[in-house]
Design an enzyme around this catalytic site. Structure first.
Site, mmCIF file in Angstrom:
data_model
loop_
_atom_site.group_PDB
_atom_site.id
_atom_site.type_symbol
_atom_site.label_atom_id
_atom_site.label_comp_id
_atom_site.label_asym_id
_atom_site.label_seq_id
_atom_site.Cartn_x
_atom_site.Cartn_y
_atom_site.Cartn_z
ATOM 1 N N GLU A 1 6.848 8.945 -2.078
ATOM 2 C CA GLU A 1 5.918 7.924 -1.602
ATOM 3 C C GLU A 1 4.505 8.173 -2.115
ATOM 4 O O GLU A 1 3.795 7.236 -2.477
ATOM 5 C CB GLU A 1 5.918 7.869 -0.074
ATOM 6 C CG GLU A 1 7.195 7.304 0.537
ATOM 7 C CD GLU A 1 7.454 5.864 0.135
ATOM 8 O OE1 GLU A 1 6.532 5.186 -0.353
ATOM 9 O OE2 GLU A 1 8.602 5.416 0.307
ATOM 10 N N CYS B 1 17.453 -15.084 -4.084
ATOM 11 C CA CYS B 1 16.773 -14.519 -2.911
ATOM 12 C C CYS B 1 17.522 -14.838 -1.621
ATOM 13 O O CYS B 1 17.795 -16.006 -1.325
ATOM 14 C CB CYS B 1 15.346 -15.043 -2.820
ATOM 15 S SG CYS B 1 14.450 -14.356 -1.404
ATOM 16 N N ASP C 1 3.491 -2.667 2.013
ATOM 17 C CA ASP C 1 2.909 -2.336 0.710
ATOM 18 C C ASP C 1 2.667 -3.644 -0.037
ATOM 19 O O ASP C 1 2.788 -4.723 0.529
ATOM 20 C CB ASP C 1 3.846 -1.412 -0.074
ATOM 21 C CG ASP C 1 5.004 -2.193 -0.659
ATOM 22 O OD1 ASP C 1 5.513 -3.107 0.031
ATOM 23 O OD2 ASP C 1 5.396 -1.921 -1.797
ATOM 24 N N CYS D 1 11.856 -19.574 3.321
ATOM 25 C CA CYS D 1 10.575 -19.312 2.664
ATOM 26 C C CYS D 1 9.711 -20.571 2.604
ATOM 27 O O CYS D 1 10.061 -21.558 1.953
ATOM 28 C CB CYS D 1 10.821 -18.774 1.255
ATOM 29 S SG CYS D 1 9.316 -18.348 0.371
ATOM 30 N N CYS E 1 11.438 -11.286 -5.794
ATOM 31 C CA CYS E 1 10.216 -12.011 -5.415
ATOM 32 C C CYS E 1 9.044 -11.422 -6.194
ATOM 33 O O CYS E 1 8.087 -10.884 -5.635
ATOM 34 C CB CYS E 1 9.987 -11.884 -3.910
ATOM 35 S SG CYS E 1 8.746 -13.026 -3.250
ATOM 36 N N CYS F 1 14.064 -17.209 -7.153
ATOM 37 C CA CYS F 1 14.403 -17.681 -5.812
ATOM 38 C C CYS F 1 15.907 -17.987 -5.654
ATOM 39 O O CYS F 1 16.429 -17.937 -4.543
ATOM 40 C CB CYS F 1 13.564 -18.903 -5.476
ATOM 41 S SG CYS F 1 11.783 -18.573 -5.538
ATOM 42 N N TYR G 1 0.241 2.979 5.096
ATOM 43 C CA TYR G 1 1.505 2.659 4.440
ATOM 44 C C TYR G 1 2.429 3.869 4.393
ATOM 45 O O TYR G 1 3.592 3.807 4.813
ATOM 46 C CB TYR G 1 1.295 2.127 3.009
ATOM 47 C CG TYR G 1 2.585 2.239 2.242
ATOM 48 C CD1 TYR G 1 3.617 1.337 2.477
ATOM 49 C CD2 TYR G 1 2.833 3.312 1.392
ATOM 50 C CE1 TYR G 1 4.848 1.479 1.857
ATOM 51 C CE2 TYR G 1 4.061 3.462 0.774
ATOM 52 C CZ TYR G 1 5.054 2.540 1.005
ATOM 53 O OH TYR G 1 6.273 2.694 0.417
#
Length: 379
Positions: free
Chosen positions: A50, A216, A154, A222, A206, A213, A136
């Site tokens: 991370e 997705c 994030d 959305c 995305c 899309c 985060y």
DNA sequence: AAGCCGTGGGG
DNA sequence: TCCCCAAGGCT
């Protein structure tokens, strides 16, 4: 199950099917209906990845992650490492304050009192108090390594959520709104898989420029997709143009054929390339600022020099054209080695040292200086 | 709280 | 070429 619950369930199913395989990640979805933390991964590896991934792409991180975990397999090993070696191993990855905080954090974890020694805190608040862990990273480690419910936001999540809810408040002002929306989506169970799923979705489907899309799992939920303008979100202000700076670095060598050494300095801990080994330079004066010279300076150095060339390098908030001035070529009569006291170097940062040219790659120079060195010393 | 802090890849 | 941006944190 409410709308948010349906969305997170769809996202988790998508993650179970399409999760990227990454060195620091456990395979998801092995146990349907699993208990919290069923997928928890080694906290040390989660934390290390991370930190490396802060503002850094997955492709850039992977080789560094492999080298670090091979060389320092545990947080205790990293805590015991020589800081200079850690900085050198970080060279090229950028944002070098992360490397200093990495060592400080490892020492803090290794030095935790009682049975906690060498064990990461398992709460978001405990993690947040460690150096280098902001909102985060603390949330991500709590969720991914410890199975805690934490709201992980994030840049990927920001983009996905801003589009899902058509949040039009420009960033960074819109961050609070986005976080609140993410909170409503985050499930009590598998918050870590949910976070990683959202990030994978943002990274692979995305995307910033051309979202896919059709692929997705959340397209029907959305708002931006319904508007037919996904890339309108999130709204961001335009960035200011980067000023140009110019500078000159100095290539100072001594020694005969096959035994040449170059003079390197340790940069001060704070500021640009802080804590890293570097070529001495004149401080990169901004154009038009009167040519003010800060930093190492070169005036005391005797002997002839010539400009071998220049490199262009772009930093976050300015671009730099750095000339390389070559002193004391091999055949020079000037023996700079006898003039040690006059060589440049920040004393508080540890001054400078002669470094064997044959082992220059091991010095761990930041990319700027590695590029400059290539002008006169081929890899 | 806005500015500072690297680097490499993609469009 | 140039601009944008990436699993942000610190001061």
């Amino acid at each position: 199950m409410g709308r948010a619950g349906g969305m997170s369930a769809r996202l988790l199913r998508w993650y179970d099917a399409y999760a990227r395989v990454l060195p620091w990640r456990e395979r998801p979805g092995q146990m349907p209906g699993q208990i919290p933390g069923a997928n928890r991964a080694d906290p040390y590896r989660v934390w290390l990845s991370e930190v490396m991934l802060q503002q850094t792409t997955v492709a850039a991180v992977i080789p560094y992650f492999e080298r670090f975990t091979q060389r320092w397999p545990t947080v205790a090993a990293l805590a015991a490492a020589d800081e200079g070696e850690v900085m050198a191993a970080w060279a090229g990855l950028g944002y070098y304050a992360r490397a200093r905080n990495l060592v400080a954090c490892a020492k803090a974890v290794a030095g935790r009192p009682g049975d906690g020694a060498g064990v990461f805190p398992d709460s978001e608040a405990g993690l947040r108090a460690l150096p280098g862990l902001g909102a985060y990273t603390a949330a991500a480690v709590a969720a991914i390594a410890f199975g805690q419910r934490a709201v992980v936001v994030d840049a990927n999540v920001e983009r996905v959520v801003a589009r899902l809810f058509a949040i039009a408040t420009p960033l960074p002002a819109g961050k609070a709104e986005i976080r609140a929306a993410t909170d409503t989506l985050t499930p009590d169970l598998r918050a870590g898989d949910f976070a990683q799923g959202m990030m994978d979705l943002g990274a692979t489907v995305c995307t910033t420029r051309a979202p896919a899309c059709l692929l997705c799992p959340l397209a029907k939920d959305c708002a931006a997709h319904a508007q037919g303008d996904e890339t309108a979100y999130p709204v961001k202000a335009r960035k200011a143009p980067k000023p140009e700076r110019r500078g000159r670095a100095f290539w100072i060598t001594r020694g005969g054929e096959g035994q040449q050494e170059v003079w390197l300095v340790r940069r001060p801990a704070r500021g640009m390339l802080g804590g890293m080994l570097a070529l001495p330079d004149d401080g990169w004066s901004a154009k038009g600022d009167g040519g003010s010279v800060r930093g190492d300076g070169v005036a005391p150095l005797p002997g002839p020099w010539h400009v071998a060339g220049a490199v262009a390098h772009v930093f976050t908030h300015f671009s730099l054209r750095l000339e390389l001035a070559v002193y004391s070529p091999v055949d020079s009569p000037v023996d700079l080695g006898a003039d040690w006291d006059s060589l440049p170097g920040d004393a508080e940062a540890g001054g400078g040292r002669w470094w064997p040219l044959a082992r220059l790659a091991e010095a761990g120079l930041p990319t700027l200086y590695a590029k400059a060195a290539r002008l006169v010393w081929p890899q």
